[in-house]
Scaffold this active site. Structure first.
Site, mmCIF file in Angstrom:
data_model
loop_
_atom_site.group_PDB
_atom_site.id
_atom_site.type_symbol
_atom_site.label_atom_id
_atom_site.label_comp_id
_atom_site.label_asym_id
_atom_site.label_seq_id
_atom_site.Cartn_x
_atom_site.Cartn_y
_atom_site.Cartn_z
ATOM 1 N N ASP A 250 8.488 21.002 20.048
ATOM 2 C CA ASP A 250 7.042 21.292 20.056
ATOM 3 C C ASP A 250 6.303 20.500 21.132
ATOM 4 O O ASP A 250 6.515 19.300 21.276
ATOM 5 C CB ASP A 250 6.484 20.942 18.667
ATOM 6 C CG ASP A 250 5.114 21.544 18.448
ATOM 7 O OD1 ASP A 250 4.677 22.359 19.283
ATOM 8 O OD2 ASP A 250 4.477 21.192 17.434
ATOM 9 N N GLU B 198 7.391 29.640 23.928
ATOM 10 C CA GLU B 198 5.969 29.701 23.598
ATOM 11 C C GLU B 198 5.179 28.980 24.697
ATOM 12 O O GLU B 198 5.527 27.862 25.090
ATOM 13 C CB GLU B 198 5.689 29.032 22.247
ATOM 14 C CG GLU B 198 4.183 28.830 22.012
ATOM 15 C CD GLU B 198 3.790 28.692 20.544
ATOM 16 O OE1 GLU B 198 4.363 29.413 19.695
ATOM 17 O OE2 GLU B 198 2.920 27.865 20.271
#
Ligand code: ZN
Length: 473
Positions: free
Chosen positions: A151, A250
């Protein structure tokens, strides 16, 4: 219960060929750590118990073996599913609760989800994060697909680290490459074919939405996002283009000072797409504020107007919107669910820490009081790393609260944020003898109250999914 002479986790029993592997509960003589028992299954390293049985500790090597033998214990690409939901487990204790939730709801979890900053604050590695989930899904026999998210990664080294361990998605944080000081005066001249490509044209993205760029606006957008687009394309080409890693990509442009306008969103998506970058999700920064651990702050009707256009843009380019800092944003979940037509990725992270601390306030008020006082003293240090508008003067004085009133602090925004952002400092606080002041006591407390914590998580995350419109299965 007893299986092959061990106190087994019933749902963990898996037959592989003629052999069997399962997770056994530690007894007093084994110490605190549970262990794997494998009989007639090769690959596990540990103590040879005879008759083909191995007692294998819960370490990284045995986790790797488990992921190879039982694919459901390894992460997979869940961003490609309609609904995915990140519930990073900072403490390594939330998995049983998270598993129970996603057994019930029609959404796919990202169980492992940590930024490098969170790793540093919790003294964990990506190996720890991934292995903890592997052992938890093995224990619970959770057979649905789940993801692992590297992340908010920013560097080649970090992306490579996550991918090499088998993480199934990379969230590329482009914020260091997004310029924040671009205005009419210093915006660059339009490069190459941009004028012909974007000016004096209408972009019909469907569903009645048409976008148009003015030259001044386009120059500013190029100035703000040009370098970030180059960075994202470079990282994609380096790691994901050739398909060597089975991971989704992402694009995160949300960690910026100002909201992403629909025109900016369109431009970034268009340029990345034209550069051949394939990404599963993009996280724009929405209007208003998504502060950690509390509900949405801002103009709701403005948010609803803008999420509608952001959702159309994402549908146009065929990726999903990703909503970051999604914990506790109850007032905007219904519009997110509706405008994305139930196709989204939502990330939450710190909310499971807050629920864990609520459990501490319930079962050990004395310990909670000490931690709360320490958090107040550490707040100024912690807030350097977060954008929050916490007003400490609104938090009730601890001495005025009776023990049963302490959990109510977790219903109040300012005290939620106080505990939320000081988590690293709380966990790492050492006493004068060099031992952890709170960490060990907290982990012991959570272990002893596992069921209370699991129920709190199921209730709290369940409320998120209900409001997003996710159905139960
Ligand atoms: Zn973000």
């Amino acid at each position: 219960m007893s299986y092959l002479g061990f106190d087994e986790y019933e749902k963990s029993i898996n037959r592989i060929g003629e052999g069997v592997v399962f997770l056994a509960k530690a007894t007093a003589k084994d110490g605190a750590e549970d262990f794997i028992i494998a009989r007639g299954v090769p690959g596990f390293k540990g103590e040879d118990l005879g008759e083909g049985r191995i007692k294998a500790p819960l370490d990284h090597e045995n986790a790797e073996t488990l992921r190879k033998l039982l694919p459901f214990t390894a992460p997979s690409r869940v961003l490609t599913k309609d609904r995915s939901f990140g519930v990073g487990d900072r403490l390594g204790i939330a998995a049983p609760g998270h598993i129970r939730i996603f057994e019930r709801y029609d959404a796919y979890p990202v169980f492992a989800q940590q930024s490098i900053r969170e790793l540093n604050l919790t003294n964990r590695t990506y190996e720890d994060v991934l292995d903890a989930v592997t052992f938890a899904v093995f224990q619970e026999g959770f057979k649905k697909a789940w993801g692992a998210d590297g992340d908010h990664l920013k560097t080649v080294k970090d992306v490579e680290y996550a991918l090499s361990l088998g993480f199934s998605m990379i969230t590329l944080d482009c914020s260091d490459h997004i310029k924040t000081d671009i205005n009419d005066a210093n915006a660059p001249a339009l490069p190459g074919n941009y004028a012909a490509k974007y000016l004096n044209r209408q972009f019909d993205i469907g569903e009645g939405q048409v976008l148009e760029f003015s030259e001044a606006e386009l120059r500013k957008i190029v100035g703000v996002y040009g370098e970030a687009i180059g960075f994202a394309a470079d990282m994609y080409n380096r790691f994901l283009k050739d398909g060597k890693y089975a991971a989704d990509f992402e694009i995160s442009i949300d960690e910026t000072a100002t909201p992403t306008t629909p025109l900016q969103h369109y431009f970034v998506a268009r340029e990345l797409t034209d550069a051949g970058v394939r990404f599963a999700t993009m996280a724009p920064r929405f209007c208003g504020e998504f502060q950690k651990g509390v509900d949405y702050k801002g103009d709701l009707s403005q948010f609803e107007k803008e999420i509608k256009i952001h959702a159309v843009i994402a549908r146009h380019f065929k990726y999903k919107l990703s909503i970051h800092s999604g914990s506790d944003k109850f007032s905007v979940f219904p519009s997110i669910g509706r405008e994305t037509r139930g196709i989204f990725h939502v990330k939450t992270a710190g909310t499971n820490w807050l629920e864990a601390m609520r459990v501490a306030a319930v079962v050990d008020p004395g310990l909670y009081r000490q931690i709360h006082r320490y958090a107040l003293s550490a707040f100024e240090e912690a807030r350097k790393y977060y954008h929050v508008t916490t007003d400490l003067s609104k938090i009730p004085d601890l001495d005025s609260l009776k023990d049963p009133e302490l959990p109510g602090l977790f219903d109040q925004n300012d005290s939620r944020q106080l505990i939320h952002i000081t988590y690293g400092l709380i966990l790492n606080k050492k006493d004068s003898g060099g031992s952890y002041e709170f960490k060990d006591k907290l982990y012991k407390l959570w272990k002893e109250n596992e069921e209370v914590y699991t129920e709190a998580l199921v209730r709290h995350i369940g409320r998120h999914l209900d409001l997003l419109g996710v159905e139960k299965q």
